[in-house]
Design a protein around this motif. Sequence first.
Motif, PDB file in Angstrom:
ATOM      1  N   LYS A1000      -1.636  -4.568 -12.372  1.00  9.46           N
ATOM      2  CA  LYS A1000      -1.419  -5.449 -13.514  1.00  9.46           C
ATOM      3  C   LYS A1000       0.060  -5.594 -13.793  1.00  9.46           C
ATOM      4  O   LYS A1000       0.893  -4.892 -13.252  1.00  9.46           O
ATOM      5  CB  LYS A1000      -2.155  -4.909 -14.743  1.00  9.46           C
ATOM      6  N   ASN A1001       0.326  -6.509 -14.737  1.00 16.56           N
ATOM      7  CA  ASN A1001       1.691  -6.773 -15.182  1.00 16.56           C
ATOM      8  C   ASN A1001       2.590  -7.253 -14.023  1.00 16.56           C
ATOM      9  O   ASN A1001       3.755  -6.887 -13.926  1.00 16.56           O
ATOM     10  CB  ASN A1001       2.302  -5.536 -15.847  1.00 16.56           C
ATOM     11  N   LEU A1002       2.005  -8.017 -13.146  1.00 18.32           N
ATOM     12  CA  LEU A1002       2.785  -8.609 -12.078  1.00 18.32           C
ATOM     13  C   LEU A1002       3.384  -9.934 -12.517  1.00 18.32           C
ATOM     14  O   LEU A1002       2.910 -10.550 -13.484  1.00 18.32           O
ATOM     15  CB  LEU A1002       1.913  -8.833 -10.833  1.00 18.32           C
ATOM     16  N   ASN A1003       4.386 -10.365 -11.827  1.00 19.89           N
ATOM     17  CA  ASN A1003       4.988 -11.666 -12.115  1.00 19.89           C
ATOM     18  C   ASN A1003       4.072 -12.775 -11.613  1.00 19.89           C
ATOM     19  O   ASN A1003       3.493 -12.697 -10.524  1.00 19.89           O
ATOM     20  CB  ASN A1003       6.347 -11.782 -11.444  1.00 19.89           C
ATOM     21  N   PHE A1004       3.966 -13.863 -12.421  1.00 17.83           N
ATOM     22  CA  PHE A1004       3.106 -14.967 -11.991  1.00 17.83           C
ATOM     23  C   PHE A1004       3.791 -15.745 -10.857  1.00 17.83           C
ATOM     24  O   PHE A1004       5.014 -15.758 -10.751  1.00 17.83           O
ATOM     25  CB  PHE A1004       2.761 -15.882 -13.167  1.00 17.83           C
ATOM     26  N   SER A1005       2.932 -16.354 -10.100  1.00 18.73           N
ATOM     27  CA  SER A1005       3.391 -17.190  -8.979  1.00 18.73           C
ATOM     28  C   SER A1005       4.417 -16.455  -8.117  1.00 18.73           C
ATOM     29  O   SER A1005       5.450 -17.005  -7.761  1.00 18.73           O
ATOM     30  CB  SER A1005       3.981 -18.509  -9.503  1.00 18.73           C
ATOM     31  N   THR A1006       4.108 -15.187  -7.783  1.00 20.23           N
ATOM     32  CA  THR A1006       5.018 -14.373  -6.975  1.00 20.23           C
ATOM     33  C   THR A1006       4.255 -13.772  -5.806  1.00 20.23           C
ATOM     34  O   THR A1006       3.116 -13.328  -5.951  1.00 20.23           O
ATOM     35  CB  THR A1006       5.646 -13.268  -7.820  1.00 20.23           C
ATOM     36  N   ARG A1007       4.941 -13.779  -4.597  1.00 20.40           N
ATOM     37  CA  ARG A1007       4.332 -13.179  -3.396  1.00 20.40           C
ATOM     38  C   ARG A1007       4.681 -11.696  -3.357  1.00 20.40           C
ATOM     39  O   ARG A1007       5.824 -11.302  -3.608  1.00 20.40           O
ATOM     40  CB  ARG A1007       4.834 -13.866  -2.127  1.00 20.40           C
ATOM     41  N   TYR A1008       3.656 -10.853  -3.000  1.00 21.52           N
ATOM     42  CA  TYR A1008       3.836  -9.407  -2.898  1.00 21.52           C
ATOM     43  C   TYR A1008       3.367  -8.949  -1.518  1.00 21.52           C
ATOM     44  O   TYR A1008       2.433  -9.517  -0.939  1.00 21.52           O
ATOM     45  CB  TYR A1008       3.037  -8.666  -3.974  1.00 21.52           C
ATOM     46  N   LYS A1009       4.036  -7.933  -1.040  1.00 19.22           N
ATOM     47  CA  LYS A1009       3.617  -7.296   0.213  1.00 19.22           C
ATOM     48  C   LYS A1009       3.153  -5.894  -0.116  1.00 19.22           C
ATOM     49  O   LYS A1009       3.821  -5.144  -0.838  1.00 19.22           O
ATOM     50  CB  LYS A1009       4.743  -7.241   1.236  1.00 19.22           C
ATOM     51  N   PHE A1010       1.957  -5.480   0.513  1.00 19.57           N
ATOM     52  CA  PHE A1010       1.319  -4.212   0.199  1.00 19.57           C
ATOM     53  C   PHE A1010       1.238  -3.356   1.454  1.00 19.57           C
ATOM     54  O   PHE A1010       0.996  -3.857   2.558  1.00 19.57           O
ATOM     55  CB  PHE A1010      -0.093  -4.452  -0.350  1.00 19.57           C
ATOM     56  N   TYR A1011       1.435  -2.007   1.289  1.00 18.73           N
ATOM     57  CA  TYR A1011       1.332  -1.022   2.353  1.00 18.73           C
ATOM     58  C   TYR A1011       0.371   0.041   1.876  1.00 18.73           C
ATOM     59  O   TYR A1011       0.571   0.656   0.823  1.00 18.73           O
ATOM     60  CB  TYR A1011       2.688  -0.379   2.653  1.00 18.73           C
ATOM     61  N   LEU A1012      -0.683   0.320   2.664  1.00 19.72           N
ATOM     62  CA  LEU A1012      -1.692   1.299   2.243  1.00 19.72           C
ATOM     63  C   LEU A1012      -1.955   2.251   3.387  1.00 19.72           C
ATOM     64  O   LEU A1012      -2.165   1.816   4.528  1.00 19.72           O
ATOM     65  CB  LEU A1012      -3.000   0.578   1.851  1.00 19.72           C
ATOM     66  N   TYR A1013      -1.965   3.584   3.114  1.00 16.69           N
ATOM     67  CA  TYR A1013      -2.320   4.564   4.129  1.00 16.69           C
ATOM     68  C   TYR A1013      -2.967   5.757   3.445  1.00 16.69           C
ATOM     69  O   TYR A1013      -2.767   6.012   2.253  1.00 16.69           O
ATOM     70  CB  TYR A1013      -1.117   4.995   4.964  1.00 16.69           C
ATOM     71  N   ALA A1014      -3.784   6.495   4.258  1.00 18.60           N
ATOM     72  CA  ALA A1014      -4.508   7.672   3.743  1.00 18.60           C
ATOM     73  C   ALA A1014      -3.779   8.930   4.158  1.00 18.60           C
ATOM     74  O   ALA A1014      -2.941   8.931   5.079  1.00 18.60           O
ATOM     75  CB  ALA A1014      -5.936   7.669   4.286  1.00 18.60           C
ATOM     76  N   GLN A1015      -4.145  10.083   3.500  1.00 17.03           N
ATOM     77  CA  GLN A1015      -3.513  11.355   3.769  1.00 17.03           C
ATOM     78  C   GLN A1015      -4.553  12.461   3.835  1.00 17.03           C
ATOM     79  O   GLN A1015      -5.582  12.417   3.137  1.00 17.03           O
ATOM     80  CB  GLN A1015      -2.474  11.703   2.678  1.00 17.03           C
ATOM     81  N   THR A1016      -4.317  13.394   4.748  1.00 18.65           N
ATOM     82  CA  THR A1016      -5.061  14.650   4.782  1.00 18.65           C
ATOM     83  C   THR A1016      -4.049  15.769   4.614  1.00 18.65           C
ATOM     84  O   THR A1016      -2.851  15.519   4.433  1.00 18.65           O
ATOM     85  CB  THR A1016      -5.813  14.799   6.112  1.00 18.65           C
TER      86      THR A1016
END
Length: 1235
Positions: A1000-1016
Amino acid sequence: MQLKIMPKKKRLSAGRVPLILFLCQMISALEVPLDLVQPPTITQQSPKDYIIDPRENIVIQCEAKGKPPPSFSWTRNGTHFDIDKDLLVTMKPDSGTLIINIMSEGKVETYEGVYQCTARNERGAAISNNIVVRPSRSPLWTKEKLEPITLRNGQPLVLPCRPPVGLPSPIIFWMDNSFQRLPQSERVSQGLNGDLYFSNVLPEDTREDYICYARFNHTQTIQQKQPISVKVISVDELNDTIAANLSDTEFYGAKSSRERPPTFLTPEGNASNKEELRGNVLSLECIAEGLPTPIIYWIKEDGTLPINRTFYRNFQKTLQIIQVSEADSGNYQCIAKNALGAIYHTISVTVKAAPYWIMAPQNLVLSPGEDGALICRANGIPKPRISWLLNGVPIEIAPDDPSRKIDGDTIIFSNVQERSSAVYQCNASNEYGYLLANAFVNVLAEPPRILTSANTLYQVIANRPALLDCAFFGSPLPTIEWFKGAKGSALREDIYVLHENGTLEIPVAQKDSTGSYTCVARNKLGMAKNEVRLEIKDPTRIIKQPEYAIVQRGSTVSFECRVKHDHTLIPTVTWLKDNGELPNDGRFTVDKDHLVIADVSDDDGGTYTCVANTTLDNVSASAVLSVVDVPNPPFDLELTDQLDKSVQLSWTPGDDNNSPITKFIIEYEDAMHEAGLWHHQTEVPGTQTTAQLKLSPYVNYSFRVMAENSLGRSLPSEVSEQYLTKAAEPDKNPTTVEGLGSEPDNLVITWKPLNGFESNGPGLQYKVSWRQKDGDDEWTSVVVANVSKYIVSGTPTFVPYLIKVQALNDVGFAPEPPVVMGHSGEDLPMVAPGNVHVNVVNSTLAEVRWDPVPLKSIRGHLQGYRIYYWKAQNSSKRNRRHIEKKILTFQGSKTHGMLPGLEPFSHYTLNVRVVNGKGEGPASPDRVFNTPEGVPSAPSSLKIVNPTLDSLTLEWDPPSHPNGILTEYTLKYQPINSTHELGPLVDLKIPANKTRWTLKNLNFSTRYKFYLYAQTSAGSGSQITEEAVTTVNEGKEEWRKEIVNDSQSFFGLKGLMPGTAYKVREGDSGFVSAEDVFETGPAMASRQVDIATQGWFIGLMCAVALLILILLIVCFIRRNKGGKYPVKEKEDAHADPEIQPMKEDDGTFGEYRFLESDAEDHKPLKKGSRTPSDRTVKKEDSDDSLVDYGEGVNGQFNEDGSFIGQYSGKKEKEPAEGNESSEAPSPVNAMNSFV
């Protein structure tokens, strides 16, 4: 000074004969024009010996010229021939030629005789030769009975021809009934008299159709003699009964068939004489008989034979000398020689001569009061007698003329007058013939006239002689002068040559010789002149000559001939082959400058000449074409010096086809053992035509020879005769002897048997012997047939044996064979490896150790140890598929090895077995071990749902390979502005049980790049990335609509704001079928007013521009290498520092393979992410396997178990597929309405 010819006009005296000769030569060059009065001159007549065809009319020629035109009369046999009284005889109009019509009636014999023609006018009479007219004759052979000829083998024989006497003499040749010429040789040949001579007869000479033919060319008829029968028999064929019934006279000769020295058949005796006339062909003949056949040689006793005029005919039995002269008289000796002796015959040659001219009298033109002479000189053997006639009458009874004086062979004239005109005949005769010449004396007074055409143009090639004609006539003889040019400058005699006939010669014509030339003729009666023109042309030259060529048969060759010529001349280029015309063959093509020969054959070899012709000159250039090819096969193979183990082979080389033979290859065939199969025997140099060949016993040899040159190898020769060598004991034993058991209680002894060529004799067998290596037993032996295996039964299991195999045949044994060691059959191992231990190295690698199995318990050749291992399955998977077992084999006696490619956080079981040539032994007790946790794989998928103005929701699937217990997820994201620059990175920790998260609370009309990884607990796994854009503020603006034609597939949106996000919808009648969000690019900077013109400011701007250019080039290069936009670099720079590549420990590995598996477990492994059309990112499973370590499942290992080669993993990701992109896809292609 001027060039002149000035004849002398002094009175004749006895000492002035050379002057007379000089004048006569000049005057004889003058041709009296036919419009002037002149005595008759015979221009054409029939030959002295005139043989006519009795089937045609008789034509006796006699043509003459004169002024006035002459009349003609004839004599026959010395008396006047009145042609008006014979209706069959006519004379051609204005001619003296007689035509006797014997075709309609009359006999040719009636008109045989000696004819002479007389041509007469008011100035004199000319006569022809005595023309002897005889009809040709081709009589038949007289009937005769020819008895068959029987003679013994080796005797001489002469078959007489004796043709009938014809006119002219016939040409003789011998043929059979089939009109085929009988072959002739040094042994059998035809003599000059037509007889057929046999130096010695052979059985193949037996035939019944020896026929002599006589061809009469004049009548084109051939007469035939009765056939002669010849039978040649050997003495052995005559038994006593036949011999008693045959008298000696019934045999042709009484000599035996034993060898004998030569004897001449013709000529007879030791010496003979031969007389020949000068200018004829001298033919000398010697034919001898003898056994073996004699060879004839020729020598001249008192000199040498003339090189260019001497020829040998009829197998050197005839010596011919052409154009014989007095110098060829002398003694000639022929020598007949064979192995038993030699004989000689001397022929004394005398050359006689019919009269021949030394100086024939020439026509004499004189003016009144001049002097002159007629000279008639001839020679001959014996010397001829000279007699003169005047107008056909002997001069002794002719009217007297005071101006004439006869002095032997010369008639001298002085102060001639017009009445002195007459025709004189000179007759030179001896016993071998006569000469008759007419020469007139014509007394004329004529002013000069020039006979050469006026304004004649002469064209001459530069640097060559130029001859300008000025044919003239006048009496007295005019003088000639030449002038050049219009001004009439006289020609200097040191540069020009004036010939007696008036011709002006310029020895070396140059370009400056061009111009007009005037010839002036003068005598006391007047003057005449004539102008001619001379042009000098450039010579024709060949500037590119054909070159010597060597080509292979069947190829194409080209000769070039480029010609340069005077531009006013048109050359023609002609090609010749060996100075003759080119063959009429389509393979020869001639264009402007080239001669091309396609598909070259042997006959095309020779000299090719390019001839360039113009109207004035011609030049030529030649080149030799050598046609080469592989040699022709050798022939006439002969075997000599035949011994048990060697033979000498000789042959005759074939044509080398213009490329020297470098070597001969000899091959042999064993017709007894390997018929049709040829083997290499030996090679010899190309200069050698014999070879001593080593042979093996009991082989039926045939040989053939091939020749080789630089172009290749010939076809094989014809096969030689066969040669069978004697049998002998084998000289070698079988090879590749082995002893291996096929069962636990046997020993299989095998060997490579000898081939038939190596057997050396019939009855090939083998003596097989064996005994235990470690015992004291005696050798056990057995003789077996020609086989390659023997099985010994009842042997202990896996015991070493000593073995030997010896060859033998009907002649004897081969040498003692070598001893080899073998083993009896193997059995399965009895004991399993003990003390098996497992040491887990890391999450994917384990080390296994064990104790070796005692060698006696292995009961065979140790192949190695085999490890079976498998991963324990949970209950759900166990129900779905079989347990997958993997196998690693370690070669040799190793007692440890590494297990690679294990799955982290897994439960494994293994056992070890020993392996021999028979198979595996029992398994060791199972050992269980567990692998520790590892880093997880990337989440299986990542997608963004429910984008709003200031929020985005992320959903993902857990990693397909957690490789342990997941502890948490890490999510990182950062904004991307309109210039593709990355903003600050935000890091969130998400519990492991979550697979959905809302930002939430992101800027409108803005492109974002996401990085997701898991951990053990082992660390962070691989990341998955995705991009999304928040929506625009829908509350600020209303939807704008555009109506689009159904046929359109795209629509352009206009009037948009730079750097603004827009939402686009597509629908029909209020129904929305698709929706998407896009962002426009940044606004362009407005133009700025130039506020500085100082130099420092301009320099600063240039430096900035240069730096920007360098940065653009670097960005362009990096962009082409990797990502689709510059964010790629920033993305890599902001990657999660906790995510580190896994480093494998070194280990020892064996051969790896699956034991059991399902098809679904062996799909190709992939790395990277793929974004489908629904913007859901999926991650494929990434199992750790041996595929990532080397050469696949069945990789090879060293003795310590390590891979042969590099051990490496795959580091790079595959390119993104589908719709994955750093930029939002343009909605213009899909949307038909927007707000």
